[in-house]
Design an enzyme around this catalytic site. Structure first.
Site, PDB file in Angstrom:
ATOM      1  N   ALA A  83      49.653  66.360  -1.196  1.00 30.23           N
ATOM      2  CA  ALA A  83      50.394  65.408  -0.660  1.00 30.23           C
ATOM      3  C   ALA A  83      51.510  65.807  -0.064  1.00 30.23           C
ATOM      4  O   ALA A  83      52.101  65.121   0.935  1.00 30.23           O
ATOM      5  CB  ALA A  83      50.908  64.671  -1.959  1.00 30.23           C
ATOM      6  N   LYS A 114      35.647  41.496  -4.990  1.00 32.94           N
ATOM      7  CA  LYS A 114      35.722  42.759  -4.492  1.00 32.94           C
ATOM      8  C   LYS A 114      35.112  42.672  -3.123  1.00 32.94           C
ATOM      9  O   LYS A 114      35.373  43.233  -2.021  1.00 32.94           O
ATOM     10  CB  LYS A 114      34.781  43.593  -5.195  1.00 32.94           C
ATOM     11  CG  LYS A 114      35.589  43.920  -6.552  1.00 32.94           C
ATOM     12  CD  LYS A 114      34.475  44.709  -7.618  1.00 32.94           C
ATOM     13  CE  LYS A 114      35.257  44.904  -9.177  1.00 32.94           C
ATOM     14  NZ  LYS A 114      34.400  45.220 -10.005  1.00 32.94           N
TER      15      LYS A 114
HETATM   16  N1  HSE Z   1      34.342  44.443 -15.173  1.00 33.18           N
HETATM   17  C1  HSE Z   1      34.294  45.314 -13.941  1.00 33.18           C
HETATM   18  C2  HSE Z   1      32.647  45.665 -13.909  1.00 33.18           C
HETATM   19  C3  HSE Z   1      35.008  46.474 -13.538  1.00 33.18           C
HETATM   20  O1  HSE Z   1      32.102  45.575 -14.941  1.00 33.18           O
HETATM   21  O2  HSE Z   1      32.286  46.511 -12.895  1.00 33.18           O
HETATM   22  C4  HSE Z   1      36.281  46.119 -13.356  1.00 33.18           C
HETATM   23  O3  HSE Z   1      36.427  45.196 -12.165  1.00 33.18           O
END
Ligand code: HSE
Length: 444
Positions: free
Chosen positions: A33, A205
């Site tokens: 860093a 995600k």
């Molecule tokens: N609950 C999520 C999973 C992990 O089972 O991949 C955190 O996003």
């Protein structure tokens, strides 16, 4: 140079991992860093637990705002989760001029536009490597490593809980409910597993990956989300007989008229590497025009894997803290003023406009002409059949059964067309139960 000072909001599993890895690898991390990185304050409602996790030298408070108000703190790590207090605290930290690191995919997928705009206006960074696929550096790969490419599509196993459940269903031939209970007992599934099993976590995600890949705003509200709760052991078995495995995929794809953004169970050819990702592991395949297909694999959750991503963000921020904000990597990879607006040239397509192929399972009366009727409806709708599998009635319903399962794989079809033809097939008197439809991705 004096170490950069970090305040941690929430010290549960991931927070403890951040603390431990930072302490263990302090020397190498600060050599990378360019200066030390020190957690100097921790806020948690459970002060005793926090104190036990971090020891006596670090200030522990029960009020997160005490960290935000501290002028010595440069970076705030938000590990509280959820959309409520976490949103307020992240916005307050930004307003106070702090850089923010968060693992909170739900927050960014839903409120990302507001949060990134606030951060840009204030000239601070919001980093979120840990929000997608835990320890896999997929944000870094998409935002920087693949920056030369026009991304074509991304398909990921980005929820470990559901991948664990599907793996167990396949290897043990068990139904969903049985495996879910076992997953909860083993700690792979939460007491309230709704976000995982209904596909919401994966949709958060893939929404973030979609924005970074295509230069569009985060638009969780436009994502199509379907979980794994209706999958039966029979479909997993039939898929396997046809050379496929069923995975919960988060998919985002550049299509002619816009961007596909969807989470649902998908048949994937068994020979693809991603089809062989088992248990709670995550994997993401990215297809770029220059690089071709790339695959990223690793742990998508857990204390130290997630800490690995959080600390990578701390290092990035430490290196860039003194840089002119215009010379930093943009939050969503593309310069903020070049993101398409939500209704712009690259809209997220409704599911009816998505083009993919399908697995259909029909419970039918085992009599003359049934297959011809069903395939006739598909032909009239212009749906091309790729493969047909019919089990012997005895095998499906026991000796003397008059019913059987008809499994059809199609070639690419518009979802709206498939909806209409499924409705027609469902209306046939010889189709005896609700038709199962699972989408199929060749990923080639
Ligand atoms: N609950 C999520 C999973 C992990 O089972 O991949 C955190 O996003």
């Amino acid at each position: 140079m004096k170490p950069i000072q970090v305040g941690l909001l929430g010290i549960g599993t991931v927070g403890s991992g951040v603390f431990n890895v930072l302490a263990r690898n302090q020397d190498e991390i600060s050599r990378r860093a360019g200066r030390g990185i020190e957690i100097t304050m921790v806020a948690d409602l459970d002060v005793d637990r926090a104190r036990a996790a971090v020891g006596a030298d670090i200030q522990v408070v029960n009020d997160a705002r005490a960290i935000i108000a501290n002028p010595d703190i440069d970076i705030v790590i938000e590990l509280i989760g959820g959309y409520g207090i976490a949103r307020a605290l992240v916005l307050e930290a930004i307003a106070a001029g702090k850089h923010v690191v968060t693992a909170n995919k739900a927050l960014l997928a839903v409120h990302g536009t507001e949060i990134f705009a606030a951060a840009s206006a204030k000239g601070v960074m919001v980093a979120f490597e840990a929000a997608v696929a835990g320890g896999i550096p997929i944000i870094k790969a998409l935002r920087e490593g693949l920056t030369a490419n026009r991304i074509q599509w991304i398909a990921g196993i980005i929820n470990g809980t559901t991948n664990f459940i599907l793996s167990e269903m396949r290897s043990k031939g068990l139904d969903f409910d049985v495996v879910l209970k076992e997953a909860q007992r083993l700690g792979y599934a939460e007491a309230d597993p709704t976000f995982d099993i209904e596909g919401v976590d994966a949709a958060h995600k893939v929404t973030l990956m979609s924005a970074i890949a295509f230069g569009i705003p985060v638009q969780f509200d436009k994502a199509y989300v379907e979980g794994i709760t209706k999958l039966g052991a029979a479909d997993i078995k039939y898929a396997e007989q046809l050379g496929y495995r069923i995975k919960l995929l988060g998919i985002t794809k550049r299509a002619d008229k816009g961007i596909e953004l969807r989470v649902h169970p998908s048949l994937v050819p068994s020979k693809r590497l991603i089809a062989n990702v088992e248990g709670a592991m995550n994997a993401v395949v990215v297809q770029g025009d220059a690089v071709g297909t790339t695959l990223y694999y690793g742990k998508g959750a857990g204390s130290e894997p997630t800490a690995s991503a959080v600390i990578a963000d701390l290092v990035d921020i430490t290196r860039l803290a003194t840089a002119d904000p215009e010379h930093r990597v943009p939050h969503l990879a593309f310069q903020a003023n070049t993101l398409t607006d939500a209704m712009g040239t690259l809209p997220v397509l409704p599911m009816s406009e998505v083009v993919t192929s399908y697995y259909l399972r029909l419970r039918v009366a085992d009599q003359a002409g049934v297959l011809a009727k069903v395939t006739g409806l598909l032909a009239e709708a212009g749906v091309s059949i790729d493969a047909v599998l019919q089990r012997e009635a005895d095998e499906v319903g026991g000796e003397g059964s008059t019913q059987t399962d008809l499994i059809i794989l199609t070639h690419d079809t518009r979802e709206g067309t498939m909806d209409a033809v499924i409705a027609q097939m469902q209306a046939l008197p010889t189709v005896l139960a609700p038709i199962t439809r699972i989408r199929k991705e060749e990923l080639n």
